[in-house]
Each structure stands twice: as structure tokens, then as C-alpha cells.
Design an enzyme around this catalytic site. Structure first.
Site, PDB file in Angstrom:
ATOM      1  N   TRP A   1      62.786   0.331  43.204  1.00 15.96           N
ATOM      2  CA  TRP A   1      63.113   1.020  44.453  1.00 15.96           C
ATOM      3  C   TRP A   1      62.036   2.034  44.846  1.00 15.96           C
ATOM      4  O   TRP A   1      62.075   2.576  45.943  1.00 15.96           O
ATOM      5  CB  TRP A   1      64.466   1.733  44.328  1.00 15.96           C
ATOM      6  CG  TRP A   1      65.648   0.822  44.200  1.00 15.96           C
ATOM      7  CD1 TRP A   1      65.639  -0.548  44.091  1.00 15.96           C
ATOM      8  CD2 TRP A   1      67.022   1.209  44.154  1.00 15.96           C
ATOM      9  NE1 TRP A   1      66.923  -1.025  43.983  1.00 15.96           N
ATOM     10  CE2 TRP A   1      67.800   0.031  44.022  1.00 15.96           C
ATOM     11  CE3 TRP A   1      67.686   2.438  44.202  1.00 15.96           C
ATOM     12  CZ2 TRP A   1      69.194   0.051  43.935  1.00 15.96           C
ATOM     13  CZ3 TRP A   1      69.075   2.463  44.114  1.00 15.96           C
ATOM     14  CH2 TRP A   1      69.821   1.281  43.989  1.00 15.96           C
ATOM     15  N   LYS A   2      61.130   2.335  43.918  1.00 18.99           N
ATOM     16  CA  LYS A   2      60.091   3.358  44.163  1.00 18.99           C
ATOM     17  C   LYS A   2      60.760   4.667  44.597  1.00 18.99           C
ATOM     18  O   LYS A   2      61.871   4.948  44.158  1.00 18.99           O
ATOM     19  CB  LYS A   2      59.074   2.832  45.180  1.00 18.99           C
ATOM     20  CG  LYS A   2      58.546   1.446  44.789  1.00 18.99           C
ATOM     21  CD  LYS A   2      57.342   1.020  45.558  1.00 18.99           C
ATOM     22  CE  LYS A   2      56.936  -0.368  45.074  1.00 18.99           C
ATOM     23  NZ  LYS A   2      55.674  -0.819  45.668  1.00 18.99           N
TER      24      LYS A   2
ATOM     25  N   GLU B   1      50.805   2.176  41.458  1.00 21.14           N
ATOM     26  CA  GLU B   1      50.956   3.435  42.206  1.00 21.14           C
ATOM     27  C   GLU B   1      50.867   4.637  41.272  1.00 21.14           C
ATOM     28  O   GLU B   1      50.384   5.700  41.660  1.00 21.14           O
ATOM     29  CB  GLU B   1      52.276   3.401  43.006  1.00 21.14           C
ATOM     30  CG  GLU B   1      52.155   2.446  44.189  1.00 21.14           C
ATOM     31  CD  GLU B   1      53.459   1.811  44.645  1.00 21.14           C
ATOM     32  OE1 GLU B   1      54.538   2.293  44.272  1.00 21.14           O
ATOM     33  OE2 GLU B   1      53.369   0.805  45.390  1.00 21.14           O
TER      34      GLU B   1
ATOM     35  N   GLY C   1      53.212  -4.419  48.764  1.00 22.86           N
ATOM     36  CA  GLY C   1      53.614  -3.811  50.031  1.00 22.86           C
ATOM     37  C   GLY C   1      52.820  -4.279  51.242  1.00 22.86           C
ATOM     38  O   GLY C   1      52.911  -3.685  52.314  1.00 22.86           O
TER      39      GLY C   1
ATOM     40  N   SER D   1      54.749  -8.260  47.109  1.00 23.87           N
ATOM     41  CA  SER D   1      55.234  -8.951  48.313  1.00 23.87           C
ATOM     42  C   SER D   1      56.090 -10.187  48.009  1.00 23.87           C
ATOM     43  O   SER D   1      56.024 -11.178  48.738  1.00 23.87           O
ATOM     44  CB  SER D   1      54.065  -9.303  49.239  1.00 23.87           C
ATOM     45  OG  SER D   1      53.468  -8.111  49.733  1.00 23.87           O
TER      46      SER D   1
ATOM     47  N   GLY E   1      59.532  -4.934  45.077  1.00 19.94           N
ATOM     48  CA  GLY E   1      59.591  -3.592  45.657  1.00 19.94           C
ATOM     49  C   GLY E   1      60.421  -3.597  46.929  1.00 19.94           C
ATOM     50  O   GLY E   1      61.651  -3.544  46.898  1.00 19.94           O
ATOM     51  N   GLY E   2      59.744  -3.695  48.073  1.00 17.46           N
ATOM     52  CA  GLY E   2      60.403  -3.579  49.374  1.00 17.46           C
ATOM     53  C   GLY E   2      61.653  -4.442  49.520  1.00 17.46           C
ATOM     54  O   GLY E   2      62.689  -3.971  50.010  1.00 17.46           O
TER      55      GLY E   2
HETATM   56  P1  PGA Z   1      56.423  -4.985  46.964  1.00 18.55           P
HETATM   57  O1  PGA Z   1      56.200  -4.049  45.676  1.00 18.55           O
HETATM   58  O2  PGA Z   1      57.408  -6.039  46.566  1.00 18.55           O
HETATM   59  O3  PGA Z   1      56.965  -4.057  48.008  1.00 18.55           O
HETATM   60  O4  PGA Z   1      55.102  -5.565  47.321  1.00 18.55           O
HETATM   61  C1  PGA Z   1      56.138  -4.594  44.400  1.00 18.55           C
HETATM   62  C2  PGA Z   1      55.906  -3.496  43.389  1.00 18.55           C
HETATM   63  O5  PGA Z   1      55.138  -2.582  43.662  1.00 18.55           O
HETATM   64  O6  PGA Z   1      56.474  -3.519  42.282  1.00 18.55           O
END
Ligand code: PGA
Length: 250
Positions: free
Chosen positions: A11-12, A100, A174, A212, A233-234
Site C-alpha cells: 500500500w506504500k 523507494e 508506478g 505496474s 502497488g497501485g
Molecule cells: P506499482 O508498484 O504496482 O504501483 O507499480 C509496485 C511496487 O512498488 O511494489
């Protein structure tokens, strides 16, 4: 025996109480209703929500993880969270070395390895992230880079039971861009070879692809040889898209 896939939602820095718990609740309910095939489902909310999400999904097979941990178990490290604290809050996994973290906090392979060791001491499964930048891919250095990161970020004592490797090309995170399935296959085959050469049970480590992953591309990415799940992620922030990915490897 086939490796059980893992679909992990990262979820970041997203998720406030009500929305985060509602999302976790929907995922837990859908899993209780069956349908996610053989995939193990993991939610990695921000540290503030680990305990509440763990309580929300308890009684379902949904697991909870942290997004980072400190290398020490306690002490004078203002603002940090230890692996023991995550385990105490109900986490079973922790992501370490996400790009990140590497970019925002200057984390190097040795730091990532120390964090993975801390995770193991606390009884957590470490999801160790590696991946090349776009410039590194463009100059043909992808395998060199991920090989070096793999060598430096994994503890010598790592085992398939406590370590997952996530290949996440930095340029795919992302951005809506992904490598081709042939490019993913090349990297995962290479990582599998390195793991097998270094660890007795290297053939059994789960290798996730991340960057992604969406409902539209999940099936083809998850079907690539040596892709044993996804780090999302997203698309993990919406129950429908995360669930669609979770069921894509059935
Ligand atoms: P994303 O992120 O699916 O939004 O590209 C993946 C991640 O950073 O783990």
C-alpha cells in the site's frame, strides 16, 4: 511440488483507518468465499495500520506484512519500526530494500541484508526487492545489477521458508510500463540460477515480479516461468483490482 504463488499488496504511504480497514475486510471476505486459487494473499499496509489490519483479517487466510524494518530490534532510533514490533503487531512478512527505500533513504545492499537478517530473527519472512533503473537496462547492465543486488542483499542464512525475492524494475514501478514477458523470463531464470547456485533450497525460493502489475497484464506475467507471484502497488489499493490479480494465477 509446485511453489505456491504469493500475491502481495504494497500500500506504500497510503491508507487511513476507515478506508484501509474496509479494503482489508473486503479482501478477507472474498478469500473466505473461496476463489483465490492457490495464491497466498498478503497485505502490507503502512506501519500505523498493521495491527488493525491483522485484527481485521484474522480468521481468514489473508496475511499481513510491514513495508520496512530497522536492522536492530530496539533502541534509540526515532521514527523507526523494528521487525519484532511488526511481528508483535501481527505481521508475518516484511518488505525490505524496496527501490523507494533505496532511493528515498539511500539504502544500500548491506543495509537491506541487515534488515532481512533482523526480519528473520523476529520470525518474519523477508521480501527482498531488487531491480535495475532504466539507464541500467538501456546500457545492457540489467543482469549485472540484479545479480549484484541479489548477492549483496540476501543473507547467507536465507532459506526458501523465510525469504522471498521480488524483481521490480525501477522504471516499471508506478509507470504503467512493464518489461516484456521475455524480459521478465530472462531475469527470473537468471535469478533462479543464482539462487540455486548459492542455496541448497534455492530452487524453492519464491520469485515475485513487481512493477505496474494490473488486472490486464497479471495473467501473462504470472504465467512466466519462475514467476511465483506478484508485488502489487497501485492496483492493491482497490479491492476489485487486487482481487482480479489474486485470482489471475489460479
Ligand atoms: P506499482 O508498484 O504496482 O504501483 O507499480 C509496485 C511496487 O512498488 O511494489
Amino acid at each position: 511440488m509446485a511453489i505456491r504463488p504469493l500475491i502481495a499488496g504494497n500500500w506504500k504511504m497510503n491508507g487511513l483507518g476507515a478506508d484501509g480497514l474496509a479494503l482489508a475486510q473486503v479482501i478477507a471476505e472474498r478469500l473466505r468465499g473461496g476463489g483465490a486459487g492457490l495464491a497466498e494473499l498478503l497485505l502490507c499496509p503502512p506501519a500505523t495500520l498493521v495491527r488493525a489490519v491483522a485484527e481485521t483479517v484474522s480468521g481468514s487466510d489473508v496475511l499481513v506484512g510491514g513495508q520496512d524494518c530497522h536492522a536492530k530490534s530496539s533502541g534509540a532510533h526515532t521514527g523507526d519500526v523494528s521487525a519484532e514490533m511488526l511481528a508483535d503487531a501481527g505481521a508475518r512478512y516484511v518488505i525490505v530494500g524496496h527501490s523507494e527505500r533505496r532511493a528515498d533513504h539511500g539504502e544500500k545492499d548491506a543495509t537491506v541484508r541487515a534488515k532481512a537478517e533482523a526480519a528473520h530473527r523476529a520470525g518474519l519472512i523477508a521480501i527482498i526487492c531488487i531491480g535495475e533503473t532504466e539507464a541500467e537496462r538501456d546500457r545492457g547492465a540489467t543482469l549485472d545489477v540484479v545479480g549484484r543486488q541479489l548477492a549483496g542483499s540476501l543473507p547467507d542464512q536465507a532459506k526458501a521458508a523465510n525469504t522471498v525475492v521480488a524483481y521490480e524494475p525501477v522504471w516499471a514501478i508506478g509507470t504503467g510500463r512493464t518489461p516484456t514477458t521475455a524480459e521478465v523470463a530472462e531475469v527470473h531464470k537468471f535469478l533462479r540460477e543464482r539462487l540455486t547456485a548459492r542455496y541448497e533450497d534455492g530452487g524453492r525460493f519464491r520469485l515475485l515480479y513487481g512493477g505496474s502489475v494490473k488486472p490486464e497484464n497479471a495473467r501473462e506475467l504470472l504465467a512466466v516461468a519462475d514467476v511465483n507471484g506478484a508485488l502489487v502497488g497501485g492496483a492493491s489499493l482497490k479491492a476489485d483490482s487486487f482481487w482480479a490479480i489474486a485470482t489471475a494465477c489460479a
